[in-house]
Motif scaffolding. Structure first.
Motif, PDB file in Angstrom:
ATOM      1  N   THR A 249     -23.665  -4.947  19.612  1.00 49.32           N
ATOM      2  CA  THR A 249     -23.427  -6.368  19.334  1.00 49.32           C
ATOM      3  C   THR A 249     -24.272  -7.233  20.259  1.00 49.32           C
ATOM      4  OG1 THR A 249     -21.140  -5.955  18.638  1.00 49.32           O
ATOM      5  CG2 THR A 249     -21.685  -8.200  19.277  1.00 49.32           C
ATOM      6  N   LEU A 250     -24.263  -6.906  21.542  1.00 50.38           N
ATOM      7  CA  LEU A 250     -25.021  -7.698  22.514  1.00 50.38           C
ATOM      8  C   LEU A 250     -26.520  -7.524  22.319  1.00 50.38           C
ATOM      9  CD1 LEU A 250     -22.804  -7.075  25.677  1.00 50.38           C
ATOM     10  CD2 LEU A 250     -22.879  -9.120  24.235  1.00 50.38           C
ATOM     11  N   ASP A 251     -26.949  -6.303  22.010  1.00 46.81           N
ATOM     12  CA  ASP A 251     -28.378  -6.070  21.750  1.00 46.81           C
ATOM     13  C   ASP A 251     -28.851  -6.898  20.561  1.00 46.81           C
ATOM     14  OD1 ASP A 251     -28.710  -4.328  23.832  1.00 46.81           O
ATOM     15  OD2 ASP A 251     -28.553  -2.513  22.619  1.00 46.81           O
ATOM     16  N   TRP A 252     -28.060  -6.892  19.497  1.00 46.76           N
ATOM     17  CA  TRP A 252     -28.434  -7.617  18.282  1.00 46.76           C
ATOM     18  C   TRP A 252     -28.455  -9.123  18.541  1.00 46.76           C
ATOM     19  CZ3 TRP A 252     -25.422  -8.736  13.204  1.00 46.76           C
ATOM     20  CH2 TRP A 252     -26.333  -8.896  12.142  1.00 46.76           C
ATOM     21  N   THR A 253     -27.452  -9.599  19.267  1.00 51.65           N
ATOM     22  CA  THR A 253     -27.400 -11.025  19.589  1.00 51.65           C
ATOM     23  C   THR A 253     -28.616 -11.433  20.408  1.00 51.65           C
ATOM     24  OG1 THR A 253     -24.974 -10.927  19.608  1.00 51.65           O
ATOM     25  CG2 THR A 253     -25.993 -12.840  20.623  1.00 51.65           C
ATOM     26  N   ASN A 254     -28.955 -10.626  21.397  1.00 50.41           N
ATOM     27  CA  ASN A 254     -30.143 -10.920  22.215  1.00 50.41           C
ATOM     28  C   ASN A 254     -31.409 -10.936  21.374  1.00 50.41           C
ATOM     29  OD1 ASN A 254     -29.773 -11.479  25.007  1.00 50.41           O
ATOM     30  ND2 ASN A 254     -28.963  -9.419  25.298  1.00 50.41           N
ATOM     31  N   ALA A 255     -31.518  -9.967  20.449  1.00 50.72           N
ATOM     32  CA  ALA A 255     -32.701  -9.884  19.595  1.00 50.72           C
ATOM     33  C   ALA A 255     -32.821 -11.119  18.701  1.00 50.72           C
ATOM     34  CB  ALA A 255     -32.637  -8.622  18.737  1.00 50.72           C
ATOM     35  N   LEU A 256     -31.703 -11.529  18.118  1.00 47.86           N
ATOM     36  CA  LEU A 256     -31.719 -12.710  17.242  1.00 47.86           C
ATOM     37  C   LEU A 256     -32.028 -13.979  18.032  1.00 47.86           C
ATOM     38  CD1 LEU A 256     -28.581 -11.819  15.079  1.00 47.86           C
ATOM     39  CD2 LEU A 256     -30.970 -11.709  14.358  1.00 47.86           C
ATOM     40  N   LYS A 257     -31.539 -14.022  19.265  1.00 44.25           N
ATOM     41  CA  LYS A 257     -31.831 -15.178  20.114  1.00 44.25           C
ATOM     42  C   LYS A 257     -33.317 -15.230  20.448  1.00 44.25           C
ATOM     43  CE  LYS A 257     -30.392 -17.447  24.403  1.00 44.25           C
ATOM     44  NZ  LYS A 257     -29.585 -17.336  25.637  1.00 44.25           N
ATOM     45  N   GLU A 258     -33.912 -14.059  20.737  1.00 43.10           N
ATOM     46  CA  GLU A 258     -35.344 -13.994  21.040  1.00 43.10           C
ATOM     47  C   GLU A 258     -36.187 -14.432  19.838  1.00 43.10           C
ATOM     48  OE1 GLU A 258     -37.026 -13.328  23.809  1.00 43.10           O
ATOM     49  OE2 GLU A 258     -35.134 -13.195  24.925  1.00 43.10           O
ATOM     50  N   LEU A 259     -35.671 -14.200  18.627  1.00 45.52           N
ATOM     51  CA  LEU A 259     -36.389 -14.578  17.402  1.00 45.52           C
ATOM     52  C   LEU A 259     -36.098 -16.022  16.985  1.00 45.52           C
ATOM     53  CD1 LEU A 259     -35.813 -11.291  15.348  1.00 45.52           C
ATOM     54  CD2 LEU A 259     -37.960 -12.049  16.404  1.00 45.52           C
ATOM     55  N   ASP A 260     -35.304 -16.724  17.817  1.00 44.05           N
ATOM     56  CA  ASP A 260     -34.937 -18.125  17.534  1.00 44.05           C
ATOM     57  C   ASP A 260     -34.190 -18.266  16.210  1.00 44.05           C
ATOM     58  OD1 ASP A 260     -36.119 -19.116  19.900  1.00 44.05           O
ATOM     59  OD2 ASP A 260     -38.089 -19.121  18.944  1.00 44.05           O
ATOM     60  N   ILE A 261     -33.387 -17.274  15.876  1.00 48.10           N
ATOM     61  CA  ILE A 261     -32.571 -17.329  14.663  1.00 48.10           C
ATOM     62  C   ILE A 261     -31.341 -18.173  14.938  1.00 48.10           C
ATOM     63  CG2 ILE A 261     -31.281 -15.973  12.968  1.00 48.10           C
ATOM     64  CD1 ILE A 261     -34.310 -15.489  12.935  1.00 48.10           C
ATOM     65  N   ILE A 262     -31.025 -19.090  14.022  1.00 45.08           N
ATOM     66  CA  ILE A 262     -29.834 -19.926  14.204  1.00 45.08           C
ATOM     67  C   ILE A 262     -28.763 -19.621  13.161  1.00 45.08           C
ATOM     68  CG2 ILE A 262     -31.094 -21.799  15.322  1.00 45.08           C
ATOM     69  CD1 ILE A 262     -31.067 -23.286  12.633  1.00 45.08           C
ATOM     70  N   SER A 263     -29.128 -18.820  12.144  1.00 50.24           N
ATOM     71  CA  SER A 263     -28.150 -18.458  11.116  1.00 50.24           C
ATOM     72  C   SER A 263     -28.611 -17.174  10.432  1.00 50.24           C
ATOM     73  CB  SER A 263     -28.012 -19.579  10.086  1.00 50.24           C
ATOM     74  OG  SER A 263     -27.059 -19.247   9.100  1.00 50.24           O
ATOM     75  N   LEU A 264     -27.654 -16.309  10.113  1.00 52.64           N
ATOM     76  CA  LEU A 264     -27.987 -15.047   9.455  1.00 52.64           C
ATOM     77  C   LEU A 264     -28.242 -15.237   7.973  1.00 52.64           C
ATOM     78  CD1 LEU A 264     -25.482 -12.414  10.943  1.00 52.64           C
ATOM     79  CD2 LEU A 264     -27.909 -12.682  11.460  1.00 52.64           C
ATOM     80  N   ASP A 265     -29.217 -14.487   7.450  1.00 47.85           N
ATOM     81  CA  ASP A 265     -29.429 -14.391   6.009  1.00 47.85           C
ATOM     82  C   ASP A 265     -29.842 -12.950   5.718  1.00 47.85           C
ATOM     83  OD1 ASP A 265     -32.344 -14.075   6.188  1.00 47.85           O
ATOM     84  OD2 ASP A 265     -32.408 -16.217   6.663  1.00 47.85           O
ATOM     85  N   PRO A 266     -29.839 -12.532   4.471  1.00 48.45           N
ATOM     86  CA  PRO A 266     -30.150 -11.129   4.148  1.00 48.45           C
ATOM     87  C   PRO A 266     -31.479 -10.641   4.703  1.00 48.45           C
ATOM     88  CG  PRO A 266     -29.169 -12.202   2.244  1.00 48.45           C
ATOM     89  CD  PRO A 266     -29.395 -13.279   3.270  1.00 48.45           C
ATOM     90  N   ASP A 267     -32.516 -11.495   4.667  1.00 48.00           N
ATOM     91  CA  ASP A 267     -33.828 -11.068   5.164  1.00 48.00           C
ATOM     92  C   ASP A 267     -33.802 -10.793   6.665  1.00 48.00           C
ATOM     93  OD1 ASP A 267     -34.961 -11.215   2.657  1.00 48.00           O
ATOM     94  OD2 ASP A 267     -35.666 -13.285   2.907  1.00 48.00           O
ATOM     95  N   VAL A 268     -33.151 -11.685   7.416  1.00 43.77           N
ATOM     96  CA  VAL A 268     -33.051 -11.501   8.868  1.00 43.77           C
ATOM     97  C   VAL A 268     -32.291 -10.217   9.181  1.00 43.77           C
ATOM     98  CG1 VAL A 268     -31.977 -12.402  10.969  1.00 43.77           C
ATOM     99  CG2 VAL A 268     -33.232 -13.946   9.457  1.00 43.77           C
ATOM    100  N   ILE A 269     -31.211  -9.974   8.460  1.00 45.00           N
ATOM    101  CA  ILE A 269     -30.408  -8.773   8.680  1.00 45.00           C
ATOM    102  C   ILE A 269     -31.232  -7.522   8.403  1.00 45.00           C
ATOM    103  CG2 ILE A 269     -28.400  -7.463   7.896  1.00 45.00           C
ATOM    104  CD1 ILE A 269     -27.071 -10.207   7.314  1.00 45.00           C
ATOM    105  N   ASN A 270     -31.914  -7.498   7.271  1.00 47.25           N
ATOM    106  CA  ASN A 270     -32.728  -6.327   6.907  1.00 47.25           C
ATOM    107  C   ASN A 270     -33.816  -6.043   7.945  1.00 47.25           C
ATOM    108  OD1 ASN A 270     -31.304  -5.893   4.529  1.00 47.25           O
ATOM    109  ND2 ASN A 270     -32.672  -7.182   3.308  1.00 47.25           N
ATOM    110  N   ASP A 271     -34.409  -7.117   8.489  1.00 44.91           N
ATOM    111  CA  ASP A 271     -35.510  -6.953   9.445  1.00 44.91           C
ATOM    112  C   ASP A 271     -35.037  -6.464  10.810  1.00 44.91           C
ATOM    113  OD1 ASP A 271     -37.286  -7.777   7.530  1.00 44.91           O
ATOM    114  OD2 ASP A 271     -37.423  -9.853   8.246  1.00 44.91           O
ATOM    115  N   THR A 272     -33.764  -6.681  11.130  1.00 44.12           N
ATOM    116  CA  THR A 272     -33.284  -6.379  12.494  1.00 44.12           C
ATOM    117  C   THR A 272     -32.195  -5.315  12.528  1.00 44.12           C
ATOM    118  OG1 THR A 272     -31.680  -8.211  12.365  1.00 44.12           O
ATOM    119  CG2 THR A 272     -33.838  -8.697  13.350  1.00 44.12           C
ATOM    120  N   LEU A 273     -31.940  -4.647  11.419  1.00 43.57           N
ATOM    121  CA  LEU A 273     -30.869  -3.649  11.387  1.00 43.57           C
ATOM    122  C   LEU A 273     -31.109  -2.491  12.359  1.00 43.57           C
ATOM    123  CD1 LEU A 273     -29.660  -3.136   7.685  1.00 43.57           C
ATOM    124  CD2 LEU A 273     -28.303  -3.818   9.666  1.00 43.57           C
TER     125      LEU A 273
END
Length: 305
Positions: A249-273
């Motif tokens: 959970t923390l790894d994924w949150t850090n990764a999304l923060k590094e990518l400047d993601i502010i909201s999840l969508d299917p494409d973001v999820i697929n790219d970072t699974l």
């Protein structure tokens, strides 16, 4: 940071929170009892739920050194407890022979003295340190075999180690012992009886969101809520080979923060699974339509509330 042990369950909860470790009261209670009674604490649960972190927090907050024994298949006494420095012993023998001053009894006593003893984690944990006994972390005990478990019984019962050539070394002050297991196999009852036991489970949604808030400040509120709800949904899937733990959970949150993601969508999820799931079969199962269905479901739930 203090050398004084907490004197109440509330004090233990404060100690954990000071290190940003979010725990329920049942964990704080068994941890308080372990410290108060001087009993080892046996923590069992899935990988990545925060078992190892408890020992680290204790060492940091109590101002004690942390001694970690990372277990693995084939771990033996020479790696876990002690071994003799054979190279230095041989040099000592050769020097004595060269000077023709070798006294067999004296030489035998000298080469099996403490200066030739290489101390491994379990033996180091029996030594007194400034500020109190250390925190001994025996991590992933289930990776070892039963003979090593049997050896641990002496250490955990009397906090001592017997070295045939040297004698018995006993701790003046018992270390604070934390043992973890991912339950890949059952640990013998004889060892468990010497410990207090606690099952560390996955956190509920509210606690997991608090963990994110404490560990990774600055994450968008909507994103942290989406992350938690998404992972909570994944953990309901009985067909996943490895459910994501708090570490993921923390790894994924850090990764999304590094990518400047502010909201999840299917494409973001697929790219970072690959940050969240560590087995290809699990990734294939979730990516695509499954991820889209889950994110649509949790977005609907969030809008409704």
């Amino acid at each position: 940071m203090t050398n004084v042990q907490p004197q109440s369950i509330d004090a233990v909860q404060d100690l954990l929170q000071n290190a940003n470790y979010v725990a329920d009261r049942s964990l704080a209670t068994v941890l308080f009892l372990s410290l108060k009674m001087g009993r080892p604490l046996f923590l069992e649960g899935e990988a990545g739920v925060g078992k190892t972190e408890i020992a680290k927090v204790l060492a940091e907050q109590l101002g004690r050194p942390l001694i970690r024994l990372q277990c693995y298949e084939g771990l033996d006494v020479s790696s876990a407890v002690y071994e003799w420095d054979y190279a230095r012993q041989m040099i000592e023998i050769r020097l004595a022979e060269a000077t023709e001053t070798a006294d067999r009894d004296r030489l035998s006593s000298d080469i099996f003295s403490e200066k030739f003893l290489i101390k491994r984690p379990l033996l180091k944990a029996l030594e007194s340190t400034v500020g109190g006994a250390p925190v001994l972390l025996i991590d992933e005990l289930d990776r070892t075999d039963e003979p090593f478990e049997a050896f641990l019984l002496e250490v955990l019962s009397d906090f001592q180690v017997t070295i045939p050539e040297f004698g018995t070394i006993k701790a003046k002050e018992p270390p604070i012992v934390v043992i973890t297991s991912n339950r890949t196999r059952e640990i013998h009852d004889a060892l468990k009886r010497r410990c207090l036991y606690h099952w560390v489970d996955y956190p509920n949604a509210a606690r997991e969101k608090e963990i994110i808030t404490r560990k990774i400040p600055g994450v968008e509120e909507r994103l942290s809520e989406q992350i938690v709800l998404f992972i909570q949904e994944l953990r309901k899937d009985p067909n996943l080979f490895k459910l994501p733990g708090v570490a993921e959970t923390l790894d994924w949150t850090n990764a999304l923060k590094e990518l400047d993601i502010i909201s999840l969508d299917p494409d973001v999820i697929n790219d970072t699974l690959g940050v969240l799931l560590k087995y290809q079969d699990d990734i294939v199962k979730i990516q695509g339509s499954e991820a889209a269905d889950i994110i649509q479901k949790i977005n609907t739930e969030m809008e409704a509330t």
